[in-house]
Design a protein around this motif. Structure first.
Motif, PDB file in Angstrom:
ATOM      1  N   THR A  57       0.532  -0.540   0.036  1.00 57.57           N
ATOM      2  CA  THR A  57       0.157  -0.487   0.212  1.00 57.57           C
ATOM      3  C   THR A  57       0.974   1.260  -0.007  1.00 57.57           C
ATOM      4  O   THR A  57       2.262   1.562   0.088  1.00 57.57           O
ATOM      5  CB  THR A  57      -1.098   0.048   1.234  1.00 57.57           C
ATOM      6  OG1 THR A  57       0.078   0.021   1.920  1.00 57.57           O
ATOM      7  CG2 THR A  57      -1.718  -1.503   1.491  1.00 57.57           C
ATOM      8  N   GLU A  58       0.310   2.279  -0.487  1.00 62.99           N
ATOM      9  CA  GLU A  58       1.166   3.635  -0.163  1.00 62.99           C
ATOM     10  C   GLU A  58       1.529   3.466   1.021  1.00 62.99           C
ATOM     11  O   GLU A  58       2.585   4.744   1.023  1.00 62.99           O
ATOM     12  CB  GLU A  58       0.109   4.852  -0.681  1.00 62.99           C
ATOM     13  CG  GLU A  58      -0.923   5.515   0.902  1.00 62.99           C
ATOM     14  CD  GLU A  58      -1.792   6.042   0.386  1.00 62.99           C
ATOM     15  OE1 GLU A  58      -1.358   7.128   0.328  1.00 62.99           O
ATOM     16  OE2 GLU A  58      -3.114   5.608  -0.075  1.00 62.99           O
ATOM     17  N   TRP A  59       1.682   2.853   2.769  1.00 65.47           N
ATOM     18  CA  TRP A  59       2.050   3.249   3.624  1.00 65.47           C
ATOM     19  C   TRP A  59       2.857   2.479   4.263  1.00 65.47           C
ATOM     20  O   TRP A  59       3.492   2.322   5.156  1.00 65.47           O
ATOM     21  CB  TRP A  59       0.667   3.001   4.515  1.00 65.47           C
ATOM     22  CG  TRP A  59      -0.352   4.436   5.055  1.00 65.47           C
ATOM     23  CD1 TRP A  59      -0.347   5.518   4.892  1.00 65.47           C
ATOM     24  CD2 TRP A  59      -1.280   4.177   4.255  1.00 65.47           C
ATOM     25  NE1 TRP A  59      -1.049   5.884   4.514  1.00 65.47           N
ATOM     26  CE2 TRP A  59      -2.585   5.044   4.387  1.00 65.47           C
ATOM     27  CE3 TRP A  59      -1.937   3.046   3.158  1.00 65.47           C
ATOM     28  CZ2 TRP A  59      -3.670   5.500   3.701  1.00 65.47           C
ATOM     29  CZ3 TRP A  59      -3.505   3.317   2.686  1.00 65.47           C
ATOM     30  CH2 TRP A  59      -4.649   4.092   2.736  1.00 65.47           C
ATOM     31  N   GLY A  60       2.930   1.364   3.047  1.00 60.76           N
ATOM     32  CA  GLY A  60       4.353  -0.030   3.545  1.00 60.76           C
ATOM     33  C   GLY A  60       3.021  -1.066   2.867  1.00 60.76           C
ATOM     34  O   GLY A  60       2.572  -1.169   2.648  1.00 60.76           O
TER      35      GLY A  60
ATOM     36  N   PRO B 189       6.580  -0.203   7.237  1.00 61.70           N
ATOM     37  CA  PRO B 189       6.419   1.075   6.457  1.00 61.70           C
ATOM     38  C   PRO B 189       7.554   1.216   5.401  1.00 61.70           C
ATOM     39  O   PRO B 189       8.803   0.398   5.487  1.00 61.70           O
ATOM     40  CB  PRO B 189       6.999   2.084   7.391  1.00 61.70           C
ATOM     41  CG  PRO B 189       6.939   2.122   8.246  1.00 61.70           C
ATOM     42  CD  PRO B 189       6.874   0.297   8.309  1.00 61.70           C
ATOM     43  N   PRO B 190       7.440   1.552   3.875  1.00 64.35           N
ATOM     44  CA  PRO B 190       8.494   1.336   3.135  1.00 64.35           C
ATOM     45  C   PRO B 190      10.365   1.993   3.573  1.00 64.35           C
ATOM     46  O   PRO B 190      11.297   1.810   2.531  1.00 64.35           O
ATOM     47  CB  PRO B 190       8.247   2.329   2.208  1.00 64.35           C
ATOM     48  CG  PRO B 190       7.359   2.891   2.688  1.00 64.35           C
ATOM     49  CD  PRO B 190       6.838   2.436   3.688  1.00 64.35           C
ATOM     50  N   ASP B 191      10.580   2.879   5.145  1.00 57.54           N
ATOM     51  CA  ASP B 191      11.479   3.176   4.514  1.00 57.54           C
ATOM     52  C   ASP B 191      12.190   2.452   6.029  1.00 57.54           C
ATOM     53  O   ASP B 191      13.125   3.060   7.255  1.00 57.54           O
ATOM     54  CB  ASP B 191      11.570   4.556   5.468  1.00 57.54           C
ATOM     55  CG  ASP B 191      10.349   4.860   6.689  1.00 57.54           C
ATOM     56  OD1 ASP B 191       9.313   4.544   6.968  1.00 57.54           O
ATOM     57  OD2 ASP B 191      10.325   5.965   6.809  1.00 57.54           O
ATOM     58  N   ARG B 192      11.364   1.107   6.464  1.00 59.66           N
ATOM     59  CA  ARG B 192      11.523   0.985   8.175  1.00 59.66           C
ATOM     60  C   ARG B 192      13.161   0.274   7.815  1.00 59.66           C
ATOM     61  O   ARG B 192      12.975  -1.189   6.592  1.00 59.66           O
ATOM     62  CB  ARG B 192      10.662   0.010   8.674  1.00 59.66           C
ATOM     63  CG  ARG B 192      11.151  -0.891   9.519  1.00 59.66           C
ATOM     64  CD  ARG B 192       9.871  -1.301  10.543  1.00 59.66           C
ATOM     65  NE  ARG B 192      10.035  -1.784  12.064  1.00 59.66           N
ATOM     66  CZ  ARG B 192       9.660  -1.307  12.684  1.00 59.66           C
ATOM     67  NH1 ARG B 192       8.429  -0.241  12.984  1.00 59.66           N
ATOM     68  NH2 ARG B 192      10.290  -1.973  14.211  1.00 59.66           N
ATOM     69  N   PRO B 193      14.178   0.346   8.258  1.00 55.66           N
ATOM     70  CA  PRO B 193      15.336  -0.935   8.230  1.00 55.66           C
ATOM     71  C   PRO B 193      15.176  -2.172   8.657  1.00 55.66           C
ATOM     72  O   PRO B 193      13.853  -2.072   9.112  1.00 55.66           O
ATOM     73  CB  PRO B 193      16.204  -0.174   9.042  1.00 55.66           C
ATOM     74  CG  PRO B 193      15.583   1.376   9.543  1.00 55.66           C
ATOM     75  CD  PRO B 193      14.581   1.064   9.286  1.00 55.66           C
TER      76      PRO B 193
END
Length: 130
Positions: free
Chosen positions: A98-101, A119-123
């Motif tokens: 989704t857009e949120w990940g 989230p897409p930016d979560r390592p």
């Protein structure tokens, strides 16, 4: 006077069977302590990143939090959903981009809908970097 937006630090849900409820959330990777405050009821508490999540016993049929929707960021939505399936949790929305990940919605054993998002930016080993 300028103030910053409030930051959530506590969420309490109620369950008719706190042992069963804590099994669901432990399967997601949460750790709990069992305790009571003063003369209050025994309950479970999990603390992470200065946020406390507590599971208290339900005092009556009307004393429910079942209609509260919960949301958690997790490292691996697909992995967590599989762990929850392993204990027969109901998956309402399977993991989807989704857009949120990556996102999924599951139902805990008391009927709370629980949204899980990576989230897409979560390592891979921690919270998002800012």
């Amino acid at each position: 006077m300028k103030t910053s937006a409030p930051i959530a630090n506590l969420l309490v849900i109620r369950s008719p069977d706190i042992e069963r409820a804590v099994t669901f959330y432990r399967q997601m990777g949460m750790t709990f302590e069992f305790h009571a405050h003063g003369n209050g009821p025994k309950h479970y508490a999990s603390e992470s990143n200065r946020f406390v999540f507590e599971i208290y016993p339900q005092r009556s049929a009307a004393d429910t939090t079942r209609h509260v929707r919960l949301g958690f960021h997790v490292d691996d939505v697909d992995g967590v959903v599989q762990l929850l399936r392993d204990i027969d949790a109901e998956v309402r929305t399977p993991p989807t981009a989704t857009e949120w990940g990556r996102r999924a919605v599951v139902k805990d054993f008391d009927g709370h809908l629980v949204e899980l998002v990576t989230p897409p930016d979560r390592p891979p080993d921690g919270p998002p970097t800012a």
